[in-house]
Enzyme design. Structure first.
Site, short mmCIF file in Angstrom:
data_model
loop_
_atom_site.label_atom_id
_atom_site.label_comp_id
_atom_site.label_asym_id
_atom_site.label_seq_id
_atom_site.Cartn_x
_atom_site.Cartn_y
_atom_site.Cartn_z
N ARG A 80 0.83 -1.20 0.00
CA ARG A 80 0.00 0.00 0.00
C ARG A 80 0.87 1.26 0.00
O ARG A 80 0.57 2.26 -0.62
CB ARG A 80 -0.90 -0.04 1.24
N ASN A 118 1.23 1.86 14.80
CA ASN A 118 0.45 0.81 14.12
C ASN A 118 0.63 0.77 12.62
O ASN A 118 0.24 -0.17 11.95
CB ASN A 118 -1.03 0.91 14.50
N TYR A 119 1.19 1.82 12.04
CA TYR A 119 1.58 1.82 10.62
C TYR A 119 2.91 2.56 10.50
O TYR A 119 2.98 3.63 9.88
CB TYR A 119 0.54 2.53 9.77
N THR A 124 8.79 4.80 18.47
CA THR A 124 9.93 4.02 18.96
C THR A 124 9.72 2.54 18.63
O THR A 124 10.58 1.90 18.03
CB THR A 124 10.12 4.23 20.47
N ASP A 146 8.80 17.35 22.75
CA ASP A 146 8.59 18.78 22.97
C ASP A 146 9.68 19.60 22.27
O ASP A 146 9.39 20.64 21.66
CB ASP A 146 8.59 19.10 24.47
N GLU A 178 -4.06 13.56 12.72
CA GLU A 178 -5.04 12.47 12.68
C GLU A 178 -4.91 11.75 14.02
O GLU A 178 -3.86 11.20 14.32
CB GLU A 178 -4.71 11.52 11.54
N ARG A 225 -6.35 0.07 15.41
CA ARG A 225 -6.47 0.99 14.29
C ARG A 225 -7.35 2.15 14.72
O ARG A 225 -8.36 1.96 15.40
CB ARG A 225 -7.13 0.30 13.07
N CYS A 226 -7.00 3.35 14.37
CA CYS A 226 -7.81 4.50 14.80
C CYS A 226 -9.20 4.41 14.21
O CYS A 226 -10.17 4.87 14.80
CB CYS A 226 -7.15 5.78 14.36
N GLU A 278 -11.26 4.75 24.19
CA GLU A 278 -10.72 4.06 23.01
C GLU A 278 -9.81 2.93 23.47
O GLU A 278 -8.71 3.18 23.96
CB GLU A 278 -9.92 5.03 22.13
P1 NAP Z 1 1.12 8.16 20.61
O1 NAP Z 1 1.57 7.58 21.89
O2 NAP Z 1 0.46 9.47 20.60
O3 NAP Z 1 2.45 8.23 19.69
C1 NAP Z 1 2.34 8.64 18.35
C2 NAP Z 1 3.68 9.18 17.91
O4 NAP Z 1 3.96 10.36 18.63
C3 NAP Z 1 4.85 8.24 18.19
O5 NAP Z 1 5.82 8.40 17.18
C4 NAP Z 1 5.38 8.78 19.51
O6 NAP Z 1 6.75 8.48 19.71
C5 NAP Z 1 5.21 10.26 19.29
N1 NAP Z 1 5.13 11.03 20.54
C6 NAP Z 1 4.83 10.60 21.78
N2 NAP Z 1 4.84 11.64 22.65
C7 NAP Z 1 5.17 12.75 21.92
C8 NAP Z 1 5.35 14.13 22.23
N3 NAP Z 1 5.19 14.61 23.46
N4 NAP Z 1 5.68 14.98 21.24
C9 NAP Z 1 5.84 14.52 19.97
N5 NAP Z 1 5.69 13.23 19.61
C10 NAP Z 1 5.35 12.37 20.58
O7 NAP Z 1 0.14 7.17 19.82
P2 NAP Z 1 0.42 5.62 19.48
O8 NAP Z 1 0.40 4.86 20.75
O9 NAP Z 1 1.62 5.51 18.61
O10 NAP Z 1 -0.85 5.29 18.61
C11 NAP Z 1 -2.06 4.99 19.26
C12 NAP Z 1 -2.97 6.20 19.25
O11 NAP Z 1 -2.83 6.90 18.02
C13 NAP Z 1 -4.43 5.83 19.35
O12 NAP Z 1 -5.13 6.82 20.08
C14 NAP Z 1 -4.93 5.86 17.92
O13 NAP Z 1 -6.29 6.10 17.81
C15 NAP Z 1 -4.12 7.00 17.37
N6 NAP Z 1 -3.96 6.80 15.94
C16 NAP Z 1 -4.69 7.61 15.10
C17 NAP Z 1 -4.58 7.41 13.72
C18 NAP Z 1 -5.33 8.25 12.73
O14 NAP Z 1 -5.02 8.17 11.52
N7 NAP Z 1 -6.28 9.05 13.16
C19 NAP Z 1 -3.75 6.43 13.23
C20 NAP Z 1 -3.05 5.64 14.13
C21 NAP Z 1 -3.15 5.83 15.51
P3 NAP Z 1 7.11 7.25 20.71
O15 NAP Z 1 6.69 6.02 20.01
O16 NAP Z 1 8.60 7.37 20.89
O17 NAP Z 1 6.34 7.47 21.99
O1 G3P Z 2 -4.88 3.66 12.70
C1 G3P Z 2 -4.40 3.92 11.44
C2 G3P Z 2 -5.47 4.60 10.67
O2 G3P Z 2 -4.88 5.44 9.75
C3 G3P Z 2 -6.39 3.56 10.09
O3 G3P Z 2 -5.92 3.15 8.84
O4 G3P Z 2 -6.23 1.98 6.72
O5 G3P Z 2 -6.40 0.69 8.85
O6 G3P Z 2 -8.21 2.29 8.22
P1 G3P Z 2 -6.74 1.95 8.11
#
Ligand code: NAP
Ligand code: G3P
Length: 498
Positions: A117, A168-169, A194, A229, A264, A297-298, A391
């Protein structure tokens, strides 16, 4: 030996301890190694470096210094680099997919899909980047002005784009940021998740191999909680594109100041099921939407709002499908695999326990081994339970029974999230009336909530995001219009013109 040969040749399963700085692979500085372990069996997969502020400054200075020349390159050359990167990703798909499988416990078929993809995304973006254009205007459309004032715009890059994807991606959601940024003439600083850094490093090395100048694509590793930060407030950052949790997104939005943001974030996507729905279709899509990649997945279906008259018929179709889901290791292509870490599994278990303690009925699941949770279906979930609102990012699906569509809309909109929703009904008119009332970015009619296809707009309201991704939308978010106005002499006849 090229970067890719170095990396893919010696330790092609991501078992390396390296830092990528300005296009050079170096051993992780001693004492600054971040160990990456398998979520499946805890084995050490590799190490990445915790970069210092000085190293971050150097990366950003290098990116800012190289960006103007990159933007001066003909866009068809920038596009050709993306096309080459797509070729290399496909060539190395098994290795990159294997790394995803081991690093984020994504099942084999989904890991391969993520890489393929991403190659498709690169190609589509390369084409769209060549068509990025502006507009033209005549002054006399506005009172008091004449046709001798002629304006036109073209789009210019924002400078250095800070790209922060989630675990997750780690390849696809990095590419979804890097590709539009680069083809539009920006430089990119990638801060990978990470847990996902090893896979992201393989991807980055292939982008460099494809011809992205090493100064233009910087790879900055370190825990977000340590360097986040500093990165988001860095004066050389011209735009931030972030995908991740709403909590982190809010923090970044508070700190970032006057830079464009594309975010997102989290979701609590509802599947609304009406009594006239095709229940087999609804059940198939709800199960796939709720449990693929173990619900991490979000856009996962994170709650079902089913009208009472439809409930038993829906459960009759849902339950056997959930029970048929396989549970196990990603390399065995199990439907449900271990969650990204124990904390994530603990949190999901907490939500299940709360719902059961408050009277939810367990239909299947609620079994756990380490961070492997069995797919869990709970009926009779009420608004008094945390699972109705939070969530989980795990394989649990709450069923909320509602009186009618009006109550479904009320509960759906009461969520802090507004990413997507799905409506299952054979009555398109009713479905569109419901869709119009749902405060979300996207409503899927008779289909599961999902981000693709990737040229569609992908956006969330409320705590689910800021701005819209999706290839053309991302290109516009990572550029701005440059306006040129011709103030021509007052128009006269042609007689004097010889
Ligand atoms: P996360 O903990 O917010 O981390 C996302 C990214 O941000 C990682 O690269 C993380 O680095 C970095 N990060 C963490 N703290 C930060 C800070 N203070 N400043 C800048 N960057 C920072 O989220 P996740 O656990 O990876 O993913 C799960 C969440 O993301 C869920 O809530 C999910 O719904 C949401 N999500 C949304 C979408 C969408 O397309 N809407 C897609 C995927 C996931 P580290 O890994 O080093 O902590
Ligand atoms: O959580 C990742 C978000 O972008 C969902 O992607 O393609 O699995 O719906 P998808």
């Amino acid at each position: 030996m090229t970067l890719a040969e170095t990396l893919f040749g010696s330790t092609s399963q991501g078992e390396y301890s390296l830092a990528l700085m300005n296009g050079e692979l170096r051993p992780c500085p001693v004492g600054r190694e971040i160990a990456i372990h398998s979520p499946t069996d805890g084995t050490l997969l590799g190490q990445v470096a915790a970069l210092t502020h000085d190293e971050i400054d150097a990366a950003l200075a290098s990116a800012a210094g190289a960006q103007p020349a990159w933007a001066e390159r003909p866009v068809e050359q920038r596009a050709a680099v993306l096309e080459r990167a797509a070729d290399l990703l496909l060539e190395h798909a098994p290795t990159v997919a294997r790394c995803l499988e081991r690093e984020i416990a994504k099942r084999r078929s989904d890991s391969l899909d993520e890489v393929r993809r991403s190659a498709d995304f690169l190609r589509f973006t390369a084409e769209e980047g060549k068509r990025l254009s502006g507009e033209s205007f005549f002054g006399d459309a506005f009172p008091g002005f004449k046709r001798n004032k002629i304006g036109f715009t073209y789009r210019v890059p924002l400078g250095v784009v800070l790209a922060i994807p989630p675990f997750n991606y780690p390849v696809n959601l990095a590419i979804s940021k890097i590709a539009p940024a680069l083809v539009a003439g920006n430089a990119v600083v990638l801060k990978p998740p990470t847990q996902g850094s090893l896979s992201a490093l393989l991807m980055t090395v292939l982008l460099l191999e494809a011809g992205v100048p090493p100064e233009v694509l910087q790879f900055v590793t370190g825990r977000g909680s340590d360097i986040g930060d500093y990165l988001v407030t860095h004066p050389r950052v011209g735009m931030i594109t972030f995908t991740g949790s709403s909590a982190t997104g809010r923090r970044i939005a508070r700190l970032a100041g006057m830079v464009p943001l594309l975010m997102e974030l989290g979701g609590k996507d509802a599947a609304v099921v009406l009594r006239d729905a095709d229940m087999a279709l609804a059940a198939k899509d709800i199960v796939s939407g709720a449990f693929s990649y173990s619900g991490q997945r979000c856009t996962a279906v994170k709650r079902v709002l089913v009208t009472e008259p439809a409930a038993e018929a829906l459960l009759h179709e849902l339950l056997p499908r959930v029970k048929r889901l396989t549970v196990g290791r990603p390399e065995d292509d199990a439907d449900v695999t271990p969650l990204i870490n124990h904390e994530a599994a603990d949190y999901v278990q907490e939500l299940i326990d709360d719902a059961l303690a408050r009277g939810a009925r367990l239909l299947v699941g609620n079994q756990r081994e380490g961070n492997l949770l069995w797919p869990t279906l709970l009926d009779g979930v009420t608004e008094a339970m945390r699972l109705a609102w939070e969530e989980p990012f795990g394989p649990v699906l709450p069923i909320l029974r509602v009186r009618d569509a009006a109550e479904a809309v009320r509960i759906a909109n009461a969520s802090e999230y507004g990413l997507q929703a799905a409506i299952f009904s054979r009555d398109v008119n009713a479905a569109l009336r419901i869709a119009a009332r749902l405060d979300v970015g996207t409503v899927q009619l008779n289909g599961k909530t999902a981000r693709g296809p990737d040229h569609f707009p992908f956006l969330g309201t409320k705590s689910s995001g800021l701005g819209a991704q999706g290839i053309r939308y991302s290109l516009e978010a990572m550029t701005r219009p440059k306006s040129i106005v011709f103030n021509l002499a007052e128009q006269a006849g042609l007689e004097e013109v010889a």
